[in-house]
Design an enzyme around this catalytic site. Structure first.
Site, short mmCIF file in Angstrom:
data_model
loop_
_atom_site.label_atom_id
_atom_site.label_comp_id
_atom_site.label_asym_id
_atom_site.label_seq_id
_atom_site.Cartn_x
_atom_site.Cartn_y
_atom_site.Cartn_z
N LYS A 1 0.30 -14.03 -5.62
CA LYS A 1 0.32 -15.31 -4.89
C LYS A 1 0.49 -16.47 -5.85
O LYS A 1 1.24 -17.41 -5.60
CB LYS A 1 -0.98 -15.48 -4.10
CG LYS A 1 -0.93 -14.71 -2.80
CD LYS A 1 -1.95 -15.22 -1.80
CE LYS A 1 -1.97 -14.32 -0.59
NZ LYS A 1 -3.25 -13.68 -0.31
N CYS B 1 -9.75 -0.05 -6.53
CA CYS B 1 -9.38 1.37 -6.41
C CYS B 1 -10.41 2.13 -5.59
O CYS B 1 -10.17 3.28 -5.22
CB CYS B 1 -9.30 2.03 -7.78
SG CYS B 1 -8.10 1.31 -8.88
N HIS C 1 -6.15 -3.68 -11.07
CA HIS C 1 -6.83 -4.81 -10.42
C HIS C 1 -7.58 -5.65 -11.46
O HIS C 1 -8.80 -5.81 -11.37
CB HIS C 1 -7.81 -4.30 -9.36
CG HIS C 1 -7.18 -3.40 -8.35
ND1 HIS C 1 -7.22 -2.03 -8.46
CD2 HIS C 1 -6.49 -3.68 -7.23
CE1 HIS C 1 -6.56 -1.49 -7.45
NE2 HIS C 1 -6.11 -2.46 -6.68
N HIS D 1 1.45 -5.37 3.44
CA HIS D 1 2.34 -6.00 2.46
C HIS D 1 3.56 -5.13 2.22
O HIS D 1 3.72 -4.04 2.82
CB HIS D 1 1.59 -6.36 1.18
CG HIS D 1 0.99 -5.21 0.44
ND1 HIS D 1 1.72 -4.15 -0.04
CD2 HIS D 1 -0.31 -4.94 0.10
CE1 HIS D 1 0.93 -3.29 -0.66
NE2 HIS D 1 -0.32 -3.74 -0.57
N CYS E 1 -9.80 -3.07 -14.86
CA CYS E 1 -8.90 -2.05 -14.31
C CYS E 1 -7.44 -2.48 -14.50
O CYS E 1 -7.10 -3.63 -14.25
CB CYS E 1 -9.22 -1.88 -12.82
SG CYS E 1 -8.00 -0.93 -11.93
N LYS F 1 4.81 -8.48 -11.91
CA LYS F 1 4.03 -8.08 -10.74
C LYS F 1 4.05 -9.21 -9.71
O LYS F 1 4.00 -10.39 -10.08
CB LYS F 1 2.59 -7.80 -11.20
CG LYS F 1 1.94 -6.69 -10.40
CD LYS F 1 0.60 -6.30 -10.96
CE LYS F 1 -0.11 -5.56 -9.83
NZ LYS F 1 -1.30 -4.90 -10.16
N HIS G 1 3.23 -1.34 1.48
CA HIS G 1 2.94 -0.53 2.68
C HIS G 1 4.23 -0.30 3.46
O HIS G 1 4.49 0.82 3.92
CB HIS G 1 1.92 -1.25 3.58
CG HIS G 1 0.64 -1.60 2.90
ND1 HIS G 1 -0.04 -2.76 3.16
CD2 HIS G 1 -0.09 -0.95 1.96
CE1 HIS G 1 -1.14 -2.81 2.41
NE2 HIS G 1 -1.18 -1.72 1.68
N CYS H 1 -14.46 0.17 -9.91
CA CYS H 1 -13.46 -0.82 -9.50
C CYS H 1 -13.36 -0.80 -7.98
O CYS H 1 -13.03 0.23 -7.39
CB CYS H 1 -12.10 -0.51 -10.11
SG CYS H 1 -10.82 -1.57 -9.38
#
Ligand code: MSP
Length: 508
Positions: free
Chosen positions: A300, A129, A147, A18, A144, A297, A21, A126
């Protein structure tokens, strides 16, 4: 700096590559290109983190044998980085036997040194992580922060632990003695805060009943290594640790990371290295995150996810590389969307840089038979335009930090902007028409094209493909074999221009 080893994090393969990265990897590539241009000998590693629970679950979801799944995903990452012109030396895959053997070797020696204990533990885990969490790591709903949709789980199990508290003061002393250890400053402050309280024991194993995808513990076949305890070691195994003169580059290592993994790199990793008796990394360079437009953030469900491969397909690799380089703020999160990339591509690269090259080179082609214009006496305006371009390029003839990439790139665009103003004010198209002023017209064209050449030489560190195309048009390719130093008046060395193709064709 004579040697430098720059690393990206190694990325989980639970999904396709993504934007995040792409960002860290491109930033490292820019740092490496900058260092190489400055005569630094470099090593650059990136790759995939292939162990752990969430990678395992993703393979299961797709119904693929795990090896096949890992091959598929890691080849996607490799392809994405190749498409983005990332010039890495090592592409790590932690499932490779060499890496696994070295991890087991490290664990055995830490066990032998009495640094690892076994105990029963209950904690909140989590999967996102791949970490046990403390209360302060969780939001008001008990999930988290990073996440919240994955739902943490309470887990009770016997595991192996590496007590970190005995090393905390040494790490604090190291940070005190090396104020550049973490940059920028904001993240250094964050790290110091993490080290204010006693440190928990680091859980370094997972029972095979829960996770199978990992490196088996050399001293207990029922367990695999905790994904982080295995992944961080990649930074050493790349260099052939513990043999192969690894120290030469290890002494110069700089880890580039996103802010989400500051604790693992700023606390766990140095302490693991202390346990191993290894030298600590020279530097951690940390960046903020990309958020969608409006500062939300990317997700999708909101439909605001920027897919790096779609961007490359639509605008080319350099459009993405440019946006990431220019628009990430040093200490804070920044905003990105396909529209923002499009605006920057058309407006900054296209209008300010590409169009000026096309216009000036076309005048030279049409009016001067494609020959390089002749430079006559220079006016104050000519000198000012040249000085601005040279000054912006000279900032690329110094080694810059991760946080400096954006302002350095901006200075190139500003110099191009000023060159546009100069070009419009001098109006060489008028000067070239009249035999009385033609020589002056040629000088203006020369100054414009030679200043652009200097800017493109610097731009090679940010947008290598387009910059090399531009330099080919100008008949002045740059060889990486020679040391680079920006200087004026190199245009005259070439005799004719190459074909003038649009550098950044407008995308609507
Ligand atoms: N596998 C671990 C790292 C192990 S390193 C020994 C991991 N992988 S990850 O796939 O989750 O990648 C995290 C990294 O991706 C971040 O540190 C950062 O470099 C990058 N990014 C992820 N999301 C990002 C943004 N939204 N914006 C910018 N980069 C971010 O953690």
């Amino acid at each position: 700096m004579t040697k430098s080893y720059v690393t990206t994090p190694i990325y989980y393969v639970n999904a396709a590559p993504h934007l995040g990265h792409a960002h860290t990897t491109v930033m490292c590539d820019i740092m490496i290109r900058n260092r190489k241009a400055n005569g630094v000998e470099t090593r650059f590693s990136t790759g995939c983190d292939e162990h752990g629970q969430k990678n395992q679950e993703s393979a299961e979801k797709l119904g693929l044998p795990v090896d096949e799944y890992l091959d598929l995903r890691s080849s996607e990452f490799k392809k994405a980085f190749d498409l983005l012109n990332v010039d890495y030396d090592y592409f790590v895959r932690t499932s490779r036997p060499f890496h696994k053997e070295r991890v087991a070797q490290m664990e055995q020696s830490m066990m032998d040194a009495g640094l690892i204990i076994k105990k029963e533990y209950s904690g909140i885990y989590c999967k996102g992580c791949e970490q046990f969490k403390t209360d302060s790591d969780l939001n008001d709903d008990g999930q988290c922060f990073d996440h919240p949709n994955l739902f943490v789980e309470e887990i009770t199990e016997a595991n192996y632990f590496f007590p970190m508290e005995p090393f905390r003061q040494r790490l604090l002393d190291h940070i005190e003695a090396n104020p550049d250890f973490v940059q920028p400053q904001k993240f250094l402050t964050e790290l110091k805060n993490m080290l204010k309280e006693p440190l928990e024991d680091l859980c370094i194993s997972r029972p095979k009943s829960r996770v199978t995808l990992g490196v088996e513990l050399p001293f207990d076949k029922d367990y695999v290594t905790y994904v982080w305890f295995d992944a961080l070691i990649n930074y050493l195994t790349n260099l052939g640790w513990p043999e192969n003169d690894y120290q030469e580059y290890w002494a110069e290592v700089e880890h580039v990371i996103g802010k989400d993994i500051l604790k693992t790199h700023g606390v766990y990793w140095p302490i693991i290295l202390m346990g191993m008796g290894e030298t600590l990394p020279k530097k951690l360079s940390v960046h903020g995150h990309w958020l969608g437009a409006g500062g939300v953030k990317m997700s999708k469900s909101l439909g605001n996810v920027v897919d790096p491969l779609e961007v490359v397909e639509k605008f080319g690799a350099d459009a993405l590389r440019y946006y990431l380089a220019r628009h990430m703020r040093a200490e804070n999160d920044s905003q990105i969307s396909v529209e923002l990339i499009q605006t920057a591509y058309n407006g900054e690269l296209g209008n300010k840089v590409g169009n000026l090259l096309s216009r000036a080179a076309k005048f030279a082609s049409d009016r001067l038979d494609g020959k390089v214009p002749a430079k006559g006496a220079l006016t104050v305006e000519d000198e000012a335009a040249r000085a601005t371009a040279l000054a912006a390029a000279e900032k690329f003839a110094e080694v810059f930090t991760l946080a400096e990439i954006s302002s350095r790139t901006e200075a190139l665009i500003q110099a191009a902007d000023e060159l546009n103003t100069y070009f419009t004010e001098q109006a060489p198209w008028k000067l070239l028409k009249d035999p009385e002023t033609e020589a002056r017209g040629q000088t203006v064209l020369y100054v414009t094209l030679d200043s652009l050449r200097v800017l493109f030489e610097a731009f090679r560190q940010i947008i290598p493909e387009s910059a090399d195309k531009a330099l080919a048009i100008l008949g002045c390719p740059v060889s990486d074999a020679e040391a680079w130093k920006p200087s004026l008046d190199r245009l005259a060395e070439s005799k004719e221009f190459g074909e003038v193709l649009p550098l950044f064709p407008r995308v609507v």
